[in-house]
Design an enzyme around this catalytic site. Structure first.
Site, PDB file in Angstrom:
ATOM      1  N   CYS A 145       0.836  -1.206   0.000  1.00 25.25           N
ATOM      2  CA  CYS A 145       0.000   0.000   0.000  1.00 25.25           C
ATOM      3  C   CYS A 145       0.873   1.259   0.000  1.00 25.25           C
ATOM      4  O   CYS A 145       1.547   1.534  -0.984  1.00 25.25           O
ATOM      5  CB  CYS A 145      -0.995  -0.055   1.161  1.00 25.25           C
ATOM      6  N   HIS A 205      -3.717  -5.146   0.521  1.00 22.32           N
ATOM      7  CA  HIS A 205      -3.138  -5.578   1.801  1.00 22.32           C
ATOM      8  C   HIS A 205      -3.159  -7.104   1.918  1.00 22.32           C
ATOM      9  O   HIS A 205      -4.037  -7.669   2.570  1.00 22.32           O
ATOM     10  CB  HIS A 205      -3.888  -4.937   2.976  1.00 22.32           C
ATOM     11  N   GLU A 234      -1.351  -8.982   3.706  1.00 23.65           N
ATOM     12  CA  GLU A 234      -1.147  -9.474   5.081  1.00 23.65           C
ATOM     13  C   GLU A 234      -2.465  -9.562   5.838  1.00 23.65           C
ATOM     14  O   GLU A 234      -2.648 -10.440   6.675  1.00 23.65           O
ATOM     15  CB  GLU A 234      -0.121  -8.584   5.814  1.00 23.65           C
TER      16      GLU A 234
END
Ligand code: MN
Length: 254
Positions: A112, A216, A218
């Protein structure tokens, strides 16, 4: 092989309004690294180049985490109304980390804001808000509830790191109101959303492994996404290979 240590660029916030800053990353990052077998460490924010050099001496890979908007002055623009007040220290810290990681050929994954600062570091620029991008049409800024739920697709570039991992359309989450405008030097766009927003860049050659993604992974992996498990596992494999090569090189230098 010894442990693979992955450094996470930290940020600062005064969460409890005590006027004391706290160093932090969202736990999805540390969780994802643990799940692939790595050792996560949070790198506290500093503007001291010497300390940053020590940090990069400790880590096998760097993850540039998400966060606030980047100061538009870093790409020679004045702030437009939609831009947050910049966190100048964080911009400096991230830039120092990139500079130092590059010198040591440490693999970098930018997530990001992390992808955006990589692009700016290499001389690229950003659309300060998606409203200034003529094609932006999809939901790129989803709410914080269910952050792992994908909201749009990306198409990857054939033959790239992401293209090999995800030859078919890939569903991703989205937490950005800005996006890449001019591409930084050496980067190739390796994923775009259906509405033509740059969603991933790569700079991968014999010496470098630099991958930036606008979504994102993660968060998605932390909540169990199999696709993002693949992404983290493959990144981890690349980090292991780089570490092996470096260790062999060190032995041959003795
Ligand atoms: Mn998006």
């Amino acid at each position: 092989m010894k442990n693979i240590i992955i450094g996470l660029s930290g940020s600062q916030c005064d969460f409890d309004s005590t006027e004391f800053m706290k160093e932090y990353v969202n736990n999805h990052y540390t969780d994802s690294i643990e799940k692939i077998g790595g050792v996560p460490i949070i790198l506290p924010l500093t503007e001291n180049r010497g300390v940053v050099e020590k940090y990069t001496g400790l880590i096998d890979a760097l993850i540039l985490t998400g966060g606030d908007d980047i100061n538009p002055q870093l790409f020679h623009e004045e702030s437009l109304p939609e831009v947050q007040v910049p966190h100048l220290k964080r911009d400096t810290f991230d830039m120092l980390l990139i500079e130092s990681a590059l010198k040591k050929n440490i693999p970098i994954l930018g997530i990001c804001r992390g992808m955006q600062i990589l692009n700016v570091y290499f001389g690229g620029s950003l659309y300060q808000d998606l409203r200034y991008h003529k094609d932006a049409a999809l939901k790129h800024l989803q709410g914080m509830n269910n952050p792992d739920i994908p909201v749009h697709k990306v198409k990857t570039l054939k033959g790239s790191f992401l293209g090999k991992l995800f030859p078919e359309d890939l569903w991703v989450n989205s937490f950005h109101h800005q996006c890449i405008k001019d591409l930084g030097e050496n980067f190739v766009v390796t994923a775009r959303s259906t509405d033509n927003i740059i969603e991933a860049v790569e700079y991968i050659d014999e010496d470098h492994f630099i991958l930036g993604v606008q979504w994102h992974p993660e968060m998605m992996y932390s909540y169990g996404s199999e696709d993002m498990k693949k992404l983290f596992q493959d990144f981890y494999e690349q980090v292991k290979i780089k570490k092996l090569i470096k260790e062999r090189y060190k032995i041959s230098q003795r």
